[in-house]
Design a protein around this motif. Sequence first.
Motif, short mmCIF file in Angstrom:
data_model
loop_
_atom_site.label_atom_id
_atom_site.label_comp_id
_atom_site.label_asym_id
_atom_site.label_seq_id
_atom_site.Cartn_x
_atom_site.Cartn_y
_atom_site.Cartn_z
N LEU A 166 0.83 -1.21 0.00
CA LEU A 166 0.00 0.00 0.00
C LEU A 166 0.86 1.25 0.00
O LEU A 166 0.58 2.22 -0.73
CB LEU A 166 -0.92 -0.01 1.22
N LEU A 167 1.93 1.25 0.80
CA LEU A 167 2.83 2.40 0.86
C LEU A 167 3.51 2.64 -0.48
O LEU A 167 3.63 3.78 -0.94
CB LEU A 167 3.88 2.19 1.96
N VAL A 168 3.94 1.57 -1.14
CA VAL A 168 4.58 1.69 -2.46
C VAL A 168 3.59 2.26 -3.48
O VAL A 168 3.94 3.12 -4.29
CB VAL A 168 5.13 0.33 -2.92
N MET A 169 2.35 1.79 -3.44
CA MET A 169 1.33 2.27 -4.37
C MET A 169 1.05 3.76 -4.14
O MET A 169 0.91 4.53 -5.10
CB MET A 169 0.05 1.45 -4.21
N LEU A 170 0.97 4.17 -2.86
CA LEU A 170 0.72 5.57 -2.56
C LEU A 170 1.89 6.45 -3.03
O LEU A 170 1.68 7.53 -3.60
CB LEU A 170 0.51 5.75 -1.06
N ALA A 171 3.12 5.97 -2.80
CA ALA A 171 4.29 6.72 -3.24
C ALA A 171 4.31 6.84 -4.76
O ALA A 171 4.63 7.92 -5.31
CB ALA A 171 5.56 6.04 -2.74
N PHE A 172 3.97 5.77 -5.44
CA PHE A 172 3.93 5.79 -6.90
C PHE A 172 2.88 6.78 -7.41
O PHE A 172 3.11 7.53 -8.37
CB PHE A 172 3.65 4.39 -7.44
N SER A 173 1.72 6.80 -6.75
CA SER A 173 0.65 7.72 -7.17
C SER A 173 1.07 9.17 -6.96
O SER A 173 0.75 10.04 -7.78
CB SER A 173 -0.64 7.42 -6.39
N VAL A 174 1.81 9.44 -5.87
CA VAL A 174 2.31 10.80 -5.63
C VAL A 174 3.29 11.21 -6.71
O VAL A 174 3.24 12.34 -7.22
CB VAL A 174 2.96 10.89 -4.23
N LEU A 175 4.20 10.31 -7.08
CA LEU A 175 5.17 10.61 -8.14
C LEU A 175 4.48 10.87 -9.47
O LEU A 175 4.83 11.81 -10.20
CB LEU A 175 6.17 9.45 -8.27
N VAL A 176 3.50 10.04 -9.79
CA VAL A 176 2.75 10.22 -11.04
C VAL A 176 2.06 11.58 -11.04
O VAL A 176 2.08 12.31 -12.04
CB VAL A 176 1.74 9.08 -11.24
N ARG A 177 1.46 11.93 -9.92
CA ARG A 177 0.75 13.20 -9.81
C ARG A 177 1.72 14.38 -9.94
O ARG A 177 1.43 15.37 -10.62
CB ARG A 177 0.03 13.25 -8.46
N TYR A 178 2.89 14.26 -9.29
CA TYR A 178 3.87 15.35 -9.36
C TYR A 178 4.36 15.55 -10.79
O TYR A 178 4.41 16.69 -11.28
CB TYR A 178 5.05 15.03 -8.43
N PHE A 179 4.74 14.47 -11.47
CA PHE A 179 5.26 14.61 -12.84
C PHE A 179 4.18 15.08 -13.81
O PHE A 179 4.47 15.78 -14.77
CB PHE A 179 5.86 13.29 -13.31
N ALA A 180 2.92 14.71 -13.54
CA ALA A 180 1.82 15.19 -14.38
C ALA A 180 1.68 16.71 -14.23
O ALA A 180 1.53 17.44 -15.22
CB ALA A 180 0.53 14.49 -14.00
N VAL A 181 1.75 17.21 -12.98
CA VAL A 181 1.67 18.65 -12.73
C VAL A 181 2.87 19.36 -13.36
O VAL A 181 2.72 20.40 -14.02
CB VAL A 181 1.62 18.93 -11.21
N TYR A 182 4.05 18.78 -13.19
CA TYR A 182 5.27 19.40 -13.72
C TYR A 182 5.20 19.54 -15.24
O TYR A 182 5.49 20.60 -15.80
CB TYR A 182 6.48 18.55 -13.32
N GLU A 183 4.80 18.46 -15.92
CA GLU A 183 4.73 18.49 -17.37
C GLU A 183 3.63 19.43 -17.86
O GLU A 183 3.79 20.10 -18.88
CB GLU A 183 4.49 17.08 -17.91
N THR A 184 2.51 19.48 -17.13
CA THR A 184 1.42 20.39 -17.52
C THR A 184 1.87 21.83 -17.45
O THR A 184 1.65 22.62 -18.38
CB THR A 184 0.21 20.17 -16.60
N ILE A 185 2.53 22.21 -16.36
CA ILE A 185 2.99 23.59 -16.21
C ILE A 185 4.11 23.89 -17.19
O ILE A 185 4.17 24.98 -17.77
CB ILE A 185 3.44 23.84 -14.76
N GLN A 186 5.01 22.92 -17.42
CA GLN A 186 6.10 23.15 -18.36
C GLN A 186 5.56 23.37 -19.77
O GLN A 186 6.05 24.25 -20.50
CB GLN A 186 7.05 21.94 -18.34
N HIS A 187 4.56 22.60 -20.15
CA HIS A 187 3.94 22.78 -21.47
C HIS A 187 3.28 24.15 -21.57
O HIS A 187 3.40 24.85 -22.59
CB HIS A 187 2.92 21.68 -21.73
N GLY A 188 2.56 24.55 -20.50
CA GLY A 188 1.91 25.86 -20.51
C GLY A 188 2.92 26.99 -20.59
O GLY A 188 2.71 27.97 -21.32
#
Length: 256
Positions: free
Chosen positions: A20-42
């Motif tokens: 469960l901890l690994v899954m939560l950490a993975f979801s946080v990383l996915v969310r962070y990189f999604a935000v980063y790429e969205t802002i970088q594209h903008g």
Amino acid sequence: MSNEKGSVILETALVFPIVLLVMLAFSVLVRYFAVYETIQHGMYETTREMSAYYYLYAVTGLEETSNAIAQETKKAEDNLNMLAEPFTQTIGSIRTIANQLSSAQQTLGKASTGELTLADAQQVEQQVSAIVSTAGALSASIQDCGAAVELILQSPLEAMTYLLKFGAGQGFEWAQNSVMNLIGQALLSQHIPGRNLQRYAAAYGISDMHAAMAWNGGGSGDVEMVATYKFTIRLFGGYDFWVTQRTTAKGWGMGV
């Protein structure tokens, strides 16, 4: 059979929290990189649009005017620094003498308790010599202050002109940067999903966002944008860390 069942339950109890901890950490990383790429594209799209407007900025003479104001502001700043330098040196010398006197006083304080050694006496001698040297520099800077005051009294209008030019130049630069930043944030918001930067930031744990944009000038029209914001990980009470993103778009004004 019951022993095997108990073993399976125990293994599950041990492994499940880790998974469960690994899954939560993975979801946080996915969310962070999604935000980063969205802002970088903008940011990339924003700088690309602004670089297209550099041609108008150049041919209308606004860039030439801005550069001329910057040069006059720099000249005024240099002249003001030249007038203020003697006063700055005088204040610095006074502070240095005060610190040296305080240090010498602390060393001499050992004499009242009988703890003053030969090394302390030599140190006091060095401190007194340093005070005398600093006093000489103070005397010279005070004379320079007198010359600066005399120069100001002889040409008060010229000194006031330097001050007004510097103030006006700083105000113009602030206004130009403020307008650029407002335009940049407005354009950036248009390239964010939902076309609302504040709503997107609130939904994805972004706060204290600041985006600054500027033309590099020099006839190139390159546009640089820097965005700084705080990203919040909403796990275990929350954890914040700062993110800085930067992008540059090549200008369309080459050779203008």
